[in-house]
Each structure stands twice: as C-alpha cells, then as structure tokens.
Design a protein around this motif. Structure first.
Motif, PDB file in Angstrom:
ATOM      1  N   GLN A 201       0.813  -1.212   0.000  1.00 18.70           N
ATOM      2  CA  GLN A 201       0.000   0.000   0.000  1.00 18.70           C
ATOM      3  C   GLN A 201       0.848   1.264   0.000  1.00 18.70           C
ATOM      4  N   ASP A 202       2.139   1.136   0.307  1.00 21.39           N
ATOM      5  CA  ASP A 202       3.037   2.290   0.273  1.00 21.39           C
ATOM      6  C   ASP A 202       3.648   2.531  -1.108  1.00 21.39           C
ATOM      7  N   ILE A 203       3.493   1.570  -2.018  1.00 25.25           N
ATOM      8  CA  ILE A 203       4.025   1.758  -3.368  1.00 25.25           C
ATOM      9  C   ILE A 203       3.181   2.810  -4.098  1.00 25.25           C
ATOM     10  N   PRO A 204       3.777   3.860  -4.618  1.00 29.29           N
ATOM     11  CA  PRO A 204       3.004   4.932  -5.276  1.00 29.29           C
ATOM     12  C   PRO A 204       2.148   4.396  -6.425  1.00 29.29           C
ATOM     13  N   TRP A 219       2.694  -8.844 -14.883  1.00 30.03           N
ATOM     14  CA  TRP A 219       3.949  -9.450 -14.462  1.00 30.03           C
ATOM     15  C   TRP A 219       5.091  -8.442 -14.539  1.00 30.03           C
ATOM     16  N   GLN A 220       5.118  -7.616 -15.587  1.00 28.35           N
ATOM     17  CA  GLN A 220       6.168  -6.603 -15.709  1.00 28.35           C
ATOM     18  C   GLN A 220       6.057  -5.562 -14.600  1.00 28.35           C
ATOM     19  N   THR A 226       6.819  -3.483  -8.224  1.00 32.86           N
ATOM     20  CA  THR A 226       6.421  -4.005  -6.914  1.00 32.86           C
ATOM     21  C   THR A 226       7.579  -4.642  -6.168  1.00 32.86           C
ATOM     22  N   MET A 227       8.307  -5.548  -6.802  1.00 29.76           N
ATOM     23  CA  MET A 227       9.389  -6.251  -6.128  1.00 29.76           C
ATOM     24  C   MET A 227      10.506  -5.329  -5.651  1.00 29.76           C
ATOM     25  N   PRO A 228      10.962  -4.361  -6.470  1.00 30.59           N
ATOM     26  CA  PRO A 228      11.971  -3.421  -5.930  1.00 30.59           C
ATOM     27  C   PRO A 228      11.467  -2.644  -4.725  1.00 30.59           C
ATOM     28  N   GLY A 229      10.163  -2.311  -4.709  1.00 27.32           N
ATOM     29  CA  GLY A 229       9.620  -1.603  -3.553  1.00 27.32           C
ATOM     30  C   GLY A 229       9.509  -2.464  -2.309  1.00 27.32           C
ATOM     31  N   LEU A 230       9.532  -3.786  -2.505  1.00 27.51           N
ATOM     32  CA  LEU A 230       9.404  -4.704  -1.368  1.00 27.51           C
ATOM     33  C   LEU A 230      10.747  -5.208  -0.850  1.00 27.51           C
ATOM     34  N   ALA A 311      19.940  -5.454  -5.353  1.00 30.04           N
ATOM     35  CA  ALA A 311      19.191  -6.127  -6.419  1.00 30.04           C
ATOM     36  C   ALA A 311      19.094  -7.624  -6.217  1.00 30.04           C
ATOM     37  N   ALA A 312      19.933  -8.180  -5.321  1.00 31.20           N
ATOM     38  CA  ALA A 312      19.882  -9.619  -5.088  1.00 31.20           C
ATOM     39  C   ALA A 312      18.626 -10.049  -4.371  1.00 31.20           C
ATOM     40  N   TRP A 313      17.892  -9.086  -3.817  1.00 33.42           N
ATOM     41  CA  TRP A 313      16.671  -9.407  -3.060  1.00 33.42           C
ATOM     42  C   TRP A 313      15.412  -9.245  -3.897  1.00 33.42           C
ATOM     43  N   GLY A 314      15.541  -9.043  -5.151  1.00 34.72           N
ATOM     44  CA  GLY A 314      14.339  -8.975  -5.979  1.00 34.72           C
ATOM     45  C   GLY A 314      14.471  -7.917  -7.045  1.00 34.72           C
TER      46      GLY A 314
END
Length: 314
Positions: A201-204, A219-220, A226-230, A311-314
């Motif tokens: 919910q914090d992702i703009p 998916w893109q 989404t994944m970089p924000g998480l 970047a190794a985390w997603g």
C-alpha cells in the motif's frame, strides 16, 4: 572605523545568541526525547543486556543452580564443539529454518497481494489472517496436537474421507519436523502478510498507472515496480523469520517435546534439556551464547549483503 567595529560586534553577538538559542532548543528536545525513551531503555537494558552478560558468565562455570558455581573457563564450549547431540539439534534447526522462512515469505506475499484487492468484507478477511499470529503459540501447539493425532485427529479423519491412508504426523520421525513447520506457518504467516500488505500500500499508485499507460503487463509491473519496492521489507521479514525459527521453543514443547526419537529437537530445546532437565546450567548457557553469536552473525551478513547488492533481493 569605530562604527564598523561596533556593527561587527553587534552582529557577532547576534550570531552567538542565535547559536546559544539553537543549542538550548536542541538540548531541550534531547531531554524531552530521553524523558520518553529513558524508562523503556532502562527496561530493555535490565531485561536483555544484563541477563545476556550474566548468562555469558554462567557459561564459563559448572553449576547446577543449587551448589556454588565452579569456574571452568572455556571447558563448556570445548565440550559442546564435539557434542553429537548439539550437532543433531543444529541440523534440525537449520532444516526447520530452511523450510519455514522461504515458505512464510512466499505465502505472506501471496496473501498480501490477495488482500490488497478492493473487494467486499476485505477488513474481515485481513482480521482472520492475523488472528492466528496474536494467538498463543502454546495454545496453537496444544490444539495442533489434537488435530494431528494419528488415532482421532481431524487431519486423519479428513484423509480417510478422501480415501487416503492415515498418517502418523507428529509421531513419525520423518513427518514430525515438516508438520511442526506447517503449524508454525499457520501461526506466523499473519505477521509477514501484514508487513507485506503495508509495503504494497506504500508503493506509489502513480508508478503503476504510468507503467500501465506505457503498456506494461501485470507481471512486468510486479517485477519492475512491486518487487523493488518490497526489497527492504523482504530483508526485514527474512531476518525476523530466521530468528523466529532458530528460537522456536514453545511450539515444539507443546507438540513433540523434541520427539519422536529426537527428530524435532532444535538448539533451543536442547539448551532447555541441558539447563533445566540435566541441571547443567553452565552448558545450557554456553549453548545460548553460541546461538546468540550465530544469530548475530547471520543478521549482520544479511544486512551487509543487502547493502552491498540490493538487487539480489528482488
């Protein structure tokens, strides 16, 4: 010349006064902050740091809790280095952690994505997911003992209705640890779900809408936005769940008590047996110190890896 000197002096006095005023305001804010945080800090120091230092002192002694302690130096640690019981408990803890942490992160993320939708009764569904987390782990273990009982448990009753063979679950050395992991997931997944839901919910929304306008698919959007924000949340929950798995005790105590055949005996339960059943408090404290050192090193390694290569985390 005299006038210029007087003006410079007044300017210097004004600057000095402003500096003193800023220092007083800073000191006032600092004192106010410590007035609020000081009592909690004292409690944390009193209930964590001091007992940890005391436990380290006990780990260098031979003590049964009744007779006077005898200083033995590092002998407890030397004996633990070749203790097959501790090695087996460490393997069980690693297997439990390897099963529990990825499953809790993945399941929590999937549930958070599902609960991030705008549907009816969404507040009720979110509450239901979080309820098992706030329930007592001991109560969860006792209830799970009835559910997975091989004779009259609800799990085997369901398998019989489906035409499948009954299982031993917590009474099988091969099934007990995965079943304990499943019970732990049921109780802990609410935490990762809530954390991931807050992060989602914090992702703009502007980024998602802009990507949609540019023709990006779901998916893109998930992979690139989404994944970089998480990533920070994934690091936090990963470390938290690792610590939870390594320190799991109450659930094992109320379900298997380390059995059958010591197949669910983790490091924490082994420490409990040494300290409070065998009355070897020095050896038990040494196990606790080793577990603390391993947990601290693991946490520092994960944080260092995240800062070095996010970047190794997603």
């Amino acid at each position: 010349m005299t006038t210029t000197f007087a003006v410079s002096r007044r300017t210097g006095d004004t600057v000095a006064g402003r500096t003193r005023g800023r220092r007083r305001r800073l000191a006032r804010r600092t004192l106010t902050g410590w007035a609020f945080t000081g009592p909690a800090t004292i409690v944390v120091v009193g209930l964590s740091i001091f007992p940890a230092v005391w436990a380290f002192g006990i780990s260098r002694t031979k003590w049964n809790g009744v007779t006077p302690a005898v200083d033995v130096g590092w002998r407890n640690y030397e004996r633990l280095a070749g203790d097959p019981g501790l090695a087996a408990a460490a393997r069980h803890s690693l297997v439990l952690t390897a099963l529990f942490v990825p499953a809790s992160l993945l399941l929590g993320l999937l549930l958070a994505i599902a609960l991030n939708q705008r549907i009816r009764l969404i507040g009720f569904y979110r509450t239901c997911i979080f309820v098992p987390y706030v329930a007592s782990a001991a109560a969860t273990g006792i209830l799970a003992g009835y559910v997975f009982n091989p004779q009259y448990g609800a799990a085997n009753d369901l398998l019989r209705r489906l035409g499948l063979p009954a299982q031993q679950f917590l009474e099988s050395p091969h099934q007990a640890l995965p079943v304990v992991c499943g019970i732990a997931l049921w109780g802990e997944v609410g935490f990762t779900t809530v954390v991931y839901l807050a992060a989602l919910q914090d992702i703009p929304r502007e980024l998602v809408e802009a990507a949609t306008v540019d023709g990006a698919g779901r998916w893109q959007i998930f992979r690139r936005i989404t994944m970089p924000g998480l990533r920070p949340v994934t690091v936090f929950t990963g470390v938290w769940q690792c610590v939870t798995a390594l320190q799991m005790f109450d659930l094992i105590y109320t379900t298997t008590r380390g059995g059958p055949m010591n197949s669910t005996e983790t490091v924490v339960y082994y420490m409990y047996e040494l300290a409070f059943e065998a009355r070897r408090l020095g050896a038990g404290a040494a196990v606790a110190c080793l577990l603390f050192a391993v947990t601290l090193l693991m946490t520092c390694a994960v944080l260092w890896r995240h800062r070095r290569d996010p970047a190794a985390w997603g």
